[in-house]
Write a protein that holds these residues in place. Sequence first.
Motif, PDB file in Angstrom:
ATOM      1  N   ASP A  51       0.848  -1.182   0.000  1.00 48.57           N
ATOM      2  CA  ASP A  51       0.000   0.000   0.000  1.00 48.57           C
ATOM      3  C   ASP A  51       0.889   1.240   0.000  1.00 48.57           C
ATOM      4  OD1 ASP A  51      -1.769   2.204   1.036  1.00 48.57           O
ATOM      5  OD2 ASP A  51      -3.214   0.563   1.136  1.00 48.57           O
ATOM      6  N   PHE A  52       0.521   2.217  -0.820  1.00 49.30           N
ATOM      7  CA  PHE A  52       1.311   3.449  -0.888  1.00 49.30           C
ATOM      8  C   PHE A  52       1.423   4.103   0.486  1.00 49.30           C
ATOM      9  CE2 PHE A  52       1.731   8.049  -2.011  1.00 49.30           C
ATOM     10  CZ  PHE A  52       2.980   7.965  -2.612  1.00 49.30           C
ATOM     11  N   ARG A  53       0.394   3.953   1.306  1.00 46.00           N
ATOM     12  CA  ARG A  53       0.404   4.525   2.654  1.00 46.00           C
ATOM     13  C   ARG A  53       1.576   3.988   3.475  1.00 46.00           C
ATOM     14  NH1 ARG A  53      -3.709   6.759   5.295  1.00 46.00           N
ATOM     15  NH2 ARG A  53      -5.129   6.004   3.676  1.00 46.00           N
ATOM     16  N   ASP A  54       1.893   2.701   3.304  1.00 44.80           N
ATOM     17  CA  ASP A  54       2.988   2.079   4.043  1.00 44.80           C
ATOM     18  C   ASP A  54       4.341   2.356   3.394  1.00 44.80           C
ATOM     19  OD1 ASP A  54       1.112   0.928   5.816  1.00 44.80           O
ATOM     20  OD2 ASP A  54       0.798  -0.746   4.428  1.00 44.80           O
ATOM     21  N   ALA A  55       4.348   2.418   2.078  1.00 46.84           N
ATOM     22  CA  ALA A  55       5.614   2.612   1.361  1.00 46.84           C
ATOM     23  C   ALA A  55       6.140   4.032   1.495  1.00 46.84           C
ATOM     24  CB  ALA A  55       5.421   2.270  -0.115  1.00 46.84           C
ATOM     25  N   ASP A  56       5.235   4.991   1.527  1.00 49.31           N
ATOM     26  CA  ASP A  56       5.640   6.400   1.521  1.00 49.31           C
ATOM     27  C   ASP A  56       4.658   7.210   2.366  1.00 49.31           C
ATOM     28  OD1 ASP A  56       6.472   8.971   1.004  1.00 49.31           O
ATOM     29  OD2 ASP A  56       6.469   8.787  -1.180  1.00 49.31           O
ATOM     30  N   PRO A  57       4.756   7.129   3.690  1.00 48.76           N
ATOM     31  CA  PRO A  57       3.800   7.844   4.546  1.00 48.76           C
ATOM     32  C   PRO A  57       3.778   9.346   4.307  1.00 48.76           C
ATOM     33  CG  PRO A  57       5.048   6.229   5.816  1.00 48.76           C
ATOM     34  CD  PRO A  57       5.689   6.303   4.473  1.00 48.76           C
ATOM     35  N   GLY A  59       4.498  10.884   1.419  1.00 45.44           N
ATOM     36  CA  GLY A  59       3.791  11.073   0.165  1.00 45.44           C
ATOM     37  C   GLY A  59       2.297  10.861   0.306  1.00 45.44           C
ATOM     38  N   GLN A  60       1.908   9.883   1.131  1.00 49.26           N
ATOM     39  CA  GLN A  60       0.494   9.619   1.359  1.00 49.26           C
ATOM     40  C   GLN A  60      -0.194  10.830   1.984  1.00 49.26           C
ATOM     41  OE1 GLN A  60      -1.376   6.809   0.633  1.00 49.26           O
ATOM     42  NE2 GLN A  60      -3.213   7.750   1.475  1.00 49.26           N
ATOM     43  N   ARG A  61       0.434  11.414   2.988  1.00 49.12           N
ATOM     44  CA  ARG A  61      -0.175  12.588   3.642  1.00 49.12           C
ATOM     45  C   ARG A  61      -0.288  13.755   2.658  1.00 49.12           C
ATOM     46  NH1 ARG A  61       2.945  10.643   8.016  1.00 49.12           N
ATOM     47  NH2 ARG A  61       4.666  12.056   7.521  1.00 49.12           N
ATOM     48  N   ALA A  62       0.726  13.925   1.838  1.00 46.92           N
ATOM     49  CA  ALA A  62       0.682  15.009   0.848  1.00 46.92           C
ATOM     50  C   ALA A  62      -0.415  14.754  -0.186  1.00 46.92           C
ATOM     51  CB  ALA A  62       2.042  15.136   0.157  1.00 46.92           C
ATOM     52  N   TRP A  63      -0.576  13.491  -0.568  1.00 38.97           N
ATOM     53  CA  TRP A  63      -1.624  13.109  -1.516  1.00 38.97           C
ATOM     54  C   TRP A  63      -3.006  13.417  -0.944  1.00 38.97           C
ATOM     55  CZ3 TRP A  63      -2.758   7.306  -2.972  1.00 38.97           C
ATOM     56  CH2 TRP A  63      -3.505   7.246  -4.152  1.00 38.97           C
ATOM     57  N   ALA A  69      -7.518  19.959  -0.282  1.00 39.16           N
ATOM     58  CA  ALA A  69      -7.498  21.303  -0.865  1.00 39.16           C
ATOM     59  C   ALA A  69      -8.525  21.427  -1.988  1.00 39.16           C
ATOM     60  CB  ALA A  69      -6.096  21.625  -1.379  1.00 39.16           C
ATOM     61  N   PHE A  70      -8.645  20.378  -2.782  1.00 42.09           N
ATOM     62  CA  PHE A  70      -9.633  20.356  -3.855  1.00 42.09           C
ATOM     63  C   PHE A  70     -11.047  20.406  -3.276  1.00 42.09           C
ATOM     64  CE2 PHE A  70     -11.278  17.484  -7.556  1.00 42.09           C
ATOM     65  CZ  PHE A  70     -11.879  18.567  -8.157  1.00 42.09           C
ATOM     66  N   ARG A  71     -11.271  19.631  -2.218  1.00 44.95           N
ATOM     67  CA  ARG A  71     -12.585  19.630  -1.568  1.00 44.95           C
ATOM     68  C   ARG A  71     -12.934  21.036  -1.083  1.00 44.95           C
ATOM     69  NH1 ARG A  71     -14.917  15.453   2.988  1.00 44.95           N
ATOM     70  NH2 ARG A  71     -16.914  16.505   3.281  1.00 44.95           N
ATOM     71  N   SER A 305      -1.424  13.257  -7.284  1.00 42.79           N
ATOM     72  CA  SER A 305      -2.545  12.612  -7.961  1.00 42.79           C
ATOM     73  C   SER A 305      -2.229  12.377  -9.433  1.00 42.79           C
ATOM     74  CB  SER A 305      -3.808  13.472  -7.831  1.00 42.79           C
ATOM     75  OG  SER A 305      -4.216  13.581  -6.483  1.00 42.79           O
ATOM     76  N   ARG A 306      -1.635  13.376 -10.078  1.00 44.85           N
ATOM     77  CA  ARG A 306      -1.310  13.223 -11.494  1.00 44.85           C
ATOM     78  C   ARG A 306      -0.279  12.121 -11.727  1.00 44.85           C
ATOM     79  NH1 ARG A 306       1.125  17.000 -13.963  1.00 44.85           N
ATOM     80  NH2 ARG A 306       1.610  18.463 -12.278  1.00 44.85           N
ATOM     81  N   SER A 307       0.599  11.900 -10.769  1.00 43.69           N
ATOM     82  CA  SER A 307       1.606  10.846 -10.935  1.00 43.69           C
ATOM     83  C   SER A 307       0.981   9.461 -10.945  1.00 43.69           C
ATOM     84  CB  SER A 307       2.668  10.940  -9.833  1.00 43.69           C
ATOM     85  OG  SER A 307       2.183  10.471  -8.589  1.00 43.69           O
ATOM     86  N   PHE A 308      -0.243   9.340 -10.429  1.00 44.29           N
ATOM     87  CA  PHE A 308      -0.974   8.076 -10.468  1.00 44.29           C
ATOM     88  C   PHE A 308      -1.868   7.961 -11.700  1.00 44.29           C
ATOM     89  CE2 PHE A 308      -0.063   7.993  -5.843  1.00 44.29           C
ATOM     90  CZ  PHE A 308       0.414   6.706  -5.744  1.00 44.29           C
ATOM     91  N   GLY A 309      -1.890   8.986 -12.552  1.00 45.07           N
ATOM     92  CA  GLY A 309      -2.603   8.877 -13.816  1.00 45.07           C
ATOM     93  C   GLY A 309      -3.946   9.560 -13.884  1.00 45.07           C
ATOM     94  N   GLY A 310      -4.273  10.420 -12.917  1.00 47.04           N
ATOM     95  CA  GLY A 310      -5.549  11.133 -12.961  1.00 47.04           C
ATOM     96  C   GLY A 310      -5.435  12.475 -12.280  1.00 47.04           C
TER      97      GLY A 310
END
Length: 322
Positions: A51-57, A59-63, A69-71, A305-310
């Motif tokens: 899980d990205f949350r475990d691999a890069d905590p 990065g996960q928080r920034a994501w 911010a969008f919300r 988000s864009r780095s994941f393709g959307g």
Amino acid sequence: MGEIHVESEFAPLRTVVLTQSEVAFGETMLHSRDMDFLPDPAPGRFGAGQDFRDADPVGQRAWEKERDAFRAVLERHGVEVLRPRMLTAAEKAAAGGDGYANFFVRDPFFTIGPVVVEGSLRFRHRRREVLPVRDIMRHRVMPSACTYVAVPMPEVAADDDASLGAGPFLEGGDVLVLGKTVFVGMSGLASNAAGAEWLAKLLRPQGYTVEPVRLRPNILHLDCALGLVRDGLMIVCEEALLDGIPEPLRAWDRIAVSLDEAMRLATNGLPISPGIYVADPAFATIGDALGRRGIAVEYVDYRISRSFGGAFRGSTQPLWRA
């Protein structure tokens, strides 16, 4: 309770589902050529089944902050924002070696007029992505007067079948609504002809026309090549459209982007209304072009988000635009 109806891509947005930020990729997916549509892929930062949350905590928080911010922008403009629940442990376990996703809610379901459709996703790690949305379906869609249907289950493909099977595949990122005209993208990575034919059959009795749009094989979805901003104005990468701009749009004013910009999600902004558009500051030139046309631009940094393709459209699915 709000209505369920989407008139177009740019009709005033009233109720929207905003995605969560969960993903893990399977071994096959991490090394598949199908991932070549990502110009700077985040998946390279974590291993199979992780899980990205475990691999890069960090990065996960920034994501997650990107989505927050969008919300805030959406709510500031009076949009009701709904969120899918998180994946359960059982759902993650059921995914096995395929991986799982709960990160771009545009694709597992979509709304056309008064019709809500659960899609059929091609990538194996995304095939259960509609499950976290089912609570919203139960409490908001089921009580409504709208139609609620699902694309037929895709055929089972052999493990070594790089095509991932015959489908039918139909994903919301490929579906653009313009009144009674619906455009469906087909690149070989997501929606296919079988999915488009099923949708045409579903909608024909209600007077809709489905227009298939062939895409380059390194473009994931139609909304990665074409964005409808308001009536008569679009953002488009013509190089990504194998047959050129669809006939119903050929007289429209256009803001052109390059193939490189398209692959970085330049067309994947989100109209909140015909006069308000959400974009990434990486594409300020597009924002400037919109501003010259009288459209107010809200900027949100969305690089993870864009780095994941959307991007913004991929992160949302409207229930009410009218």
